[in-house]
Design an enzyme around this catalytic site. Structure first.
Site, PDB file in Angstrom:
ATOM      1  N   GLU A   1     -12.454   0.954  -0.916  1.00 24.26           N
ATOM      2  CA  GLU A   1     -12.031  -0.457  -1.015  1.00 24.26           C
ATOM      3  C   GLU A   1     -12.763  -1.266   0.038  1.00 24.26           C
ATOM      4  O   GLU A   1     -12.876  -0.829   1.187  1.00 24.26           O
ATOM      5  CB  GLU A   1     -10.535  -0.637  -0.733  1.00 24.26           C
TER       6      GLU A   1
ATOM      7  N   GLU B   1      -4.076 -10.899  -7.931  1.00 24.17           N
ATOM      8  CA  GLU B   1      -2.808 -10.313  -8.376  1.00 24.17           C
ATOM      9  C   GLU B   1      -1.667 -11.182  -7.853  1.00 24.17           C
ATOM     10  O   GLU B   1      -1.266 -11.090  -6.696  1.00 24.17           O
ATOM     11  CB  GLU B   1      -2.701  -8.877  -7.877  1.00 24.17           C
TER      12      GLU B   1
ATOM     13  N   LYS C   1       1.655  -9.786  -5.964  1.00 21.45           N
ATOM     14  CA  LYS C   1       1.604  -8.963  -4.751  1.00 21.45           C
ATOM     15  C   LYS C   1       2.349  -9.665  -3.618  1.00 21.45           C
ATOM     16  O   LYS C   1       2.232 -10.881  -3.429  1.00 21.45           O
ATOM     17  CB  LYS C   1       0.155  -8.707  -4.322  1.00 21.45           C
TER      18      LYS C   1
ATOM     19  N   GLU D   1      -3.551 -11.674   0.250  1.00 21.21           N
ATOM     20  CA  GLU D   1      -3.316 -10.461  -0.527  1.00 21.21           C
ATOM     21  C   GLU D   1      -3.367 -10.721  -2.030  1.00 21.21           C
ATOM     22  O   GLU D   1      -3.636  -9.814  -2.813  1.00 21.21           O
ATOM     23  CB  GLU D   1      -1.967  -9.843  -0.156  1.00 21.21           C
TER      24      GLU D   1
END
Length: 487
Positions: free
Chosen positions: A266, A320, A323, A329
């Site tokens: 990642e 997303e 999240k 984030e």
């Protein structure tokens, strides 16, 4: 697999048999993406798989749970899929019966149609501080590997686990990188030994975004900067990612495992964040990911690991929106839910449009299989191409049974068609002839190119492309039929 019992029968007698060796000119690196689904506005997995295959250069995908719908969506695409076991299942996987059932439920029904290449046991487990998870991590990896071996999949699918940089007790300077005491000998050394014995990589999640300050922003973004001098090696680092990777390498080397491959599981940069977060924004996100792709695929490596590329997975495919945590984030995505780019990082496939001079990009270049490429790799290339070319010209129809190029019915013959078909259809970009280092670009016109075909261990035959450029390129495989394989 059919094998010819006699040489091709329409070989022109005036031709001299000439076998041409070509060398690769492609980039050997690879770009993957993390496909998270903590959102309520994402497109269907099948649509995502087709988009990645046909419209992007992404050829590796990591998913964060063994969701059958996601795994099946990538069937017959050839895209390499990494599946993650959720952390809470790790203790149960240390039991062989449970591990065997897990493989039967989540791997065997979908393999090999879906190109499953790796299983990750948890994510950043050591950073959780959970003694049960940490204590069962290596046993779970070993047991899951035993379950793969029992299903004869251990040579096809690797086992690993990703770590945060929190596993390091020291990372500055990079040459002094060390793992946390206690974890180093009792957890990480057995883990590294397992990875070496199974030919699997050590996986790390480096995020320069979380390590930078206003003073080091240029250093984190690969922009011109004064750099950082390691006083031990006298090496000057010009970007933070190299320093982070070399700190991990130094820690591994101190335990005797400097030979293991490191994979970036990642890394990424948010396009939006809290006002107090340094560097969050679209422009910086685009710059980081664009420079990241260029750097890990350049072959430069790092100061302590020179002359290599790094398998890399960008975080993440989508924003997303569900999240938890700070704004950043939810804003690491490369694409919106409508599959439009959040910003331009050069990840979309360019179209093969004429340039200003009217000549197509890469004109006079062809993609061929490297000398010595193994049959299993070439078959995977065929599977990948035949998924990618759906809806693009004749696709793989000519090499299907009954097609004009089905004979000779060998993997090498079909790969010869498929690899160049893909390269030509996608615009003759060098990276479209990589095929995990089994493809090579040649400037030799295949209108007269002899390829050695080993139909079995005893017989070697040759077949000839004779081509007529009529706006498309039609090729005759030594009398076996006309095959349109490019433009």
């Amino acid at each position: 697999m059919a094998a010819s019992s006699s040489p091709p029968h329409h070989v022109p007698t005036a031709l001299t048999l000439l076998f041409i060796l070509v060398s690769a000119t492609t980039t050997n690196g690879s770009i993957g993406v993390n496909y998270g689904t903590v959102a309520d506005d994402l497109p269907p997995p099948g649509e995502v798989a087709r988009f990645l295959l046909q419209s992007t250069v992404i050829n590796r995908v990591r998913i964060f749970d063994p969701n059958p719908e996601l795994i099946q969506a990538f069937a017959h695409t050839g895209i390499q899929i990494t599946v993650t076991v959720p952390n809470d299942q790790i203790p149960r996987l240390a039991n062989l019966s449970f591990a065997q059932q897990w493989i039967k439920s989540y791997i065997q029904p979908y393999f090999p149609a879906t190109n499953l290449v790796r299983i990750l046991v948890g994510n950043e487990v050591l950073s959780t501080g959970n003694r049960l998870l940490i204590g069962t991590l290596v046993p779970a990896m070993q047991t899951l590997h035993a379950a793969l071996a029992g299903a004869s999949l251990d040579r096809r699918i690797q086992i690993s686990t990703p770590h945060s940089l929190g596993i390091l007790s020291a990372s500055t300077p990079p040459s002094a990188g060390k793992f946390h005491g206690g974890y180093d000998v009792h957890i990480l050394k057995p883990l590294l030994g397992f990875l070496r014995s199974t030919n699997s990589p050590f996986m790390i999640n480096p995020y320069p975004f979380f390590g930078c300050s206003e003073e080091t922003l240029d250093y984190a973004l690969f922009r011109p900067n004064l750099g950082f001098l390691d006083p031990n090696t006298r090496i000057r680092y010009t970007n933070m990612l190299d320093a982070q990777l070399d700190a991990v390498f130094s820690a591994m080397k101190s335990l005797g495992f400097g030979d293991l491959e490191i994979v970036i599981a990642e890394t990424g940069w948010p396009s939006k964040g809290e006002p107090s977060q340094i560097g969050a924004g679209q422009e910086n996100a685009a710059q980081y990911n664009r420079n990241l792709m260029r750097h890990v695929n350049s072959g430069d490596g790092t100061p302590l690991m020179p002359n290599r590329t790094f398998e890399t997975y960008i975080f993440s495919l989508f924003n997303e929106d569900l999240k938890p945590g700070p704004t950043c984030e939810r804003n690491f995505g490369l694409f919106g839910p409508d599959l439009t780019p959040a910003y331009d990082v050069g990840i979309l496939r360019p179209t093969a449009e004429p340039d200003g001079g009217g000549e197509r990009k890469g004109a006079g270049k062809w993609c061929v299989a490297k000398e010595g490429a193994d049959v299993d790799s070439l078959q995977r290339n065929i599977d990948y191409v035949c998924g990618a070319l759906v809806g693009l010209g004749p696709g793989c129809g000519p090499i299907q049974e009954g097609g004009e190029c089905f004979f000779p019915d060998t993997v090498r013959a079909h790969a010869a068609y498929a690899m160049n078909a893909f390269y030509q259809a996608m615009g003759r970009n060098d990276y479209d002839c990589d095929f995990r280092r089994t493809g090579a670009i040649t400037a030799v016109d295949p209108s007269l190119l002899l390829l050695k075909l080993r139909f079995d261990s005893f017989c070697v035959y040759a077949f000839i492309f004779t081509c007529d450029d009529d706006g498309g390129r039609w090729c005759n495989f030594a009398g076996y039929g006309n095959c349109k394989y490019g433009h």
